[in-house]
Design an enzyme around this catalytic site. Structure first.
Site, PDB file in Angstrom:
ATOM      1  N   GLU A 261       0.851  -1.198   0.000  1.00 31.58           N
ATOM      2  CA  GLU A 261       0.000   0.000   0.000  1.00 31.58           C
ATOM      3  C   GLU A 261       0.885   1.247   0.000  1.00 31.58           C
ATOM      4  O   GLU A 261       1.815   1.356   0.800  1.00 31.58           O
ATOM      5  CB  GLU A 261      -0.911  -0.031   1.239  1.00 31.58           C
ATOM      6  CG  GLU A 261      -1.595   1.272   1.589  1.00 31.58           C
ATOM      7  CD  GLU A 261      -2.512   1.844   0.493  1.00 31.58           C
ATOM      8  OE1 GLU A 261      -3.291   1.085  -0.097  1.00 31.58           O
ATOM      9  OE2 GLU A 261      -2.413   3.063   0.245  1.00 31.58           O
ATOM     10  N   GLN A 262       0.531   2.205  -0.867  1.00 35.75           N
ATOM     11  CA  GLN A 262       1.364   3.408  -0.968  1.00 35.75           C
ATOM     12  C   GLN A 262       1.270   4.312   0.273  1.00 35.75           C
ATOM     13  O   GLN A 262       2.247   4.948   0.655  1.00 35.75           O
ATOM     14  CB  GLN A 262       0.979   4.219  -2.203  1.00 35.75           C
ATOM     15  CG  GLN A 262      -0.424   4.785  -2.159  1.00 35.75           C
ATOM     16  CD  GLN A 262      -0.791   5.599  -3.402  1.00 35.75           C
ATOM     17  OE1 GLN A 262       0.003   5.733  -4.318  1.00 35.75           O
ATOM     18  NE2 GLN A 262      -1.986   6.147  -3.427  1.00 35.75           N
TER      19      GLN A 262
ATOM     20  N   ARG B  84     -17.265   5.002   5.780  1.00 34.28           N
ATOM     21  CA  ARG B  84     -16.306   4.224   4.995  1.00 34.28           C
ATOM     22  C   ARG B  84     -15.173   3.708   5.888  1.00 34.28           C
ATOM     23  O   ARG B  84     -14.668   2.609   5.700  1.00 34.28           O
ATOM     24  CB  ARG B  84     -15.741   5.074   3.857  1.00 34.28           C
ATOM     25  CG  ARG B  84     -14.867   4.305   2.881  1.00 34.28           C
ATOM     26  CD  ARG B  84     -14.295   5.238   1.826  1.00 34.28           C
ATOM     27  NE  ARG B  84     -13.630   4.497   0.768  1.00 34.28           N
ATOM     28  CZ  ARG B  84     -12.392   4.017   0.844  1.00 34.28           C
ATOM     29  NH1 ARG B  84     -11.673   4.208   1.936  1.00 34.28           N
ATOM     30  NH2 ARG B  84     -11.864   3.351  -0.180  1.00 34.28           N
TER      31      ARG B  84
ATOM     32  N   TYR C 226     -27.470  10.998   4.565  1.00 35.45           N
ATOM     33  CA  TYR C 226     -27.910   9.898   5.451  1.00 35.45           C
ATOM     34  C   TYR C 226     -27.084   9.841   6.732  1.00 35.45           C
ATOM     35  O   TYR C 226     -26.004  10.425   6.817  1.00 35.45           O
ATOM     36  CB  TYR C 226     -27.920   8.541   4.735  1.00 35.45           C
ATOM     37  CG  TYR C 226     -26.644   8.064   4.050  1.00 35.45           C
ATOM     38  CD1 TYR C 226     -25.582   7.474   4.745  1.00 35.45           C
ATOM     39  CD2 TYR C 226     -26.522   8.142   2.655  1.00 35.45           C
ATOM     40  CE1 TYR C 226     -24.461   6.980   4.089  1.00 35.45           C
ATOM     41  CE2 TYR C 226     -25.397   7.660   1.985  1.00 35.45           C
ATOM     42  CZ  TYR C 226     -24.370   7.079   2.714  1.00 35.45           C
ATOM     43  OH  TYR C 226     -23.255   6.605   2.061  1.00 35.45           O
TER      44      TYR C 226
END
Ligand code: FAD
Length: 406
Positions: A61-62, A135, A240
């Site tokens: 992962e960067q 998220r 939401y």
């Protein structure tokens, strides 16, 4: 200040990783799988394949660390069914907001144009709930489900080359690694994609998403609806709650701004510009924008469906191969479906079978994601409505796989 011993330990960790990957594989040795990108799709795939005994999977992962950026995400039943298979459903149900319905309203009058029934109804129909969440909570749950130590942060892929002993990967920090299978889960600006198929930028839609999460305490009144999409003539806003306590609010817009192309999570949006853009909207929308303390701005990209996603032992997954507008809330869901199908295709495959397995994955997935890319782009309520049963009803764990060579 970073100490010398810390840097030395870090270097050792890199070395161990590389040495391990560079070991010449015996015939019986498990496949060395390298995943580029620890986003939603990369982590979901890693969680799935690492459950297989002997799987050797590494994620590069960067980013140097994971940040909880202010974004909500919808996980529809097709995605939750996949996440159930890796044991995440319970955690996600606890973290997520599960409204009985999601409203579609006319931007100015507030007239309801479509009440999309969710809650128990959607669960009974499609076998899993529809979740609205942060998220960061989805990403954290996926992160918890991958084995300790399999992610190398601060590794930005710069080059890859297929050779006799495997695919050689080169990172911006000077580290090199070898793998038998490489999965490019490196998002909309995928380097793996570019290396496989040449440079071709995704299409800027001329629209931006202003998006943020903030405390519901800032609102004078609770949200008019727990979840609602407000449709204007050339723009919309989706609002939401992102948890069952209803104490955190999310909104995301699609706003025409043809001159904006910069893309970064840290790009701040101007609240006054945003409020002007939604000045004709219903007071319930304007109240949310008034209460919002700050907002990020995100250029919206998509791409025409690609003809191919794989070449030999290298394949793409998620936004790397099918970036889509967020209007059907399916980008992450499709990446998660990809992960399940890809893990099924790679199950019990030896080195000689990798290319066919990746071809089977590509052929199984491409028609579905291409269709969703095309329909999502339309942002048309009737078209979205007509797709719901096919999108939510899919089960990536049991969907038939395309057979290669028989
Ligand atoms: P990402 O999650 O973007 O992960 C890519 C990873 O690769 C990142 O961690 C990145 O740092 C890393 N990376 C990139 N380049 C390199 C490199 N060279 N070397 C190493 N690492 C690298 N989807 C839904 O399902 N529901 C929604 O409600 C929804 N809402 C959305 C709203 C908006 C405004 C937007 C823009 C998108 C939305 N999406 C939604 C889509 C969803 O966010 C993406 O489709 C999803 O994150 C794609 O997952 P991915 O794993 O392919 O890519």
């Amino acid at each position: 200040m970073v100490s010398f011993s810390f840097l030395f330990a870090l270097r050792l960790e890199y070395r161990t990783l590389v040495d391990e990957l560079e070991m010449p594989p015996s015939k019986e040795a498990p496949l060395r799988i390298a995943v580029i990108g620890a986003g939603i799709g990369g982590l979901a795939f890693t969680a799935m394949v690492s459950r297989e005994p002997g799987a050797q999977v590494r994620v590069f992962e960067q980013a140097k660390a994971f940040a909880r950026v202010g974004a909500g995400i919808q996980q529809s039943p097709n995605s939750v069914k996949v996440l159930r298979g890796i044991g995440l459903e319970g955690t996600l149900r606890q973290k997520a907001f599960r409204p009985d319905a999601s409203l579609n309203r006319q931007f100015d009058t507030g007239e309801t144009t479509w009440e999309r029934r969710l809650g128990a109804e959607v669960e009974a129909l499609y076998g899993a709930p529809h979740l609205y969440m942060h998220r960061g909570d989805l990403h954290a749950a996926l992160l918890d489900s991958v084995p300790d130590g399999c992610i190398a942060l601060g590794h930005k892929l710069e080059g890859l080359e297929v050779g006799a002993s495997g695919v050689k990967l080169r990172f911006d920090n000077g580290v090199e690694a070898i793998a038998d299978v490489v999965i490019g889960a490196d998002g909309v600006h995928s380097v793996v994609r570019e290396k496989l198929f040449g440079p071709e930028a995704p299409r800027f839609t001329g629209r931006v998403a202003y998006r943020t999460t903030f405390s519901a305490e800032r609102l004078d009144e609770p949200l008019l609806d727990g979840s609602c999409k407000w449709w204007g003539p050339d723009r919309h806003i989706v609002i939401y709650y992102v948890n069952p306590r209803r104490d955190e609010v999310y909104f995301v817009t699609s706003t025409p701004e043809p001159d904006f192309t910069q893309e970064s999570w840290s790009q701040e949006g101007d609240l006054e510009t945003l409020k002007v853009a939604y000045a004709e909207f219903h007071p319930a929308v304007k109240a949310v924008l008034e209460a919002c303390p700050r907002v990020h701005k995100w250029a919206l990209f998509d791409r025409d469906p690609m003809a191919r996603w794989h070449e030999g032992p290298i394949a793409l997954l998620g936004d790397a191969c099918h970036p889509m507008t967020p209007y059907m809330a399916q980008g992450a869901a499709q990446a998660i479906e990809d992960a399940a199908v890809l893990s099924r295709c790679l199950l019990k495959v030896d080195r000689a079978g990798v290319s066919d397995a990746l071809l089977a994955y590509e052929r199984t997935r491409l028609p579905r994601t291409s269709r969703i890319q095309r329909i999502s782009r339309l942002n048309d309520m009737a078209a979205i409505k007509a797709e719901i049963a096919a999108v939510y009803g899919y089960d990536a764990w049991t969907a038939p796989l395309v057979k290669i060579g028989s």
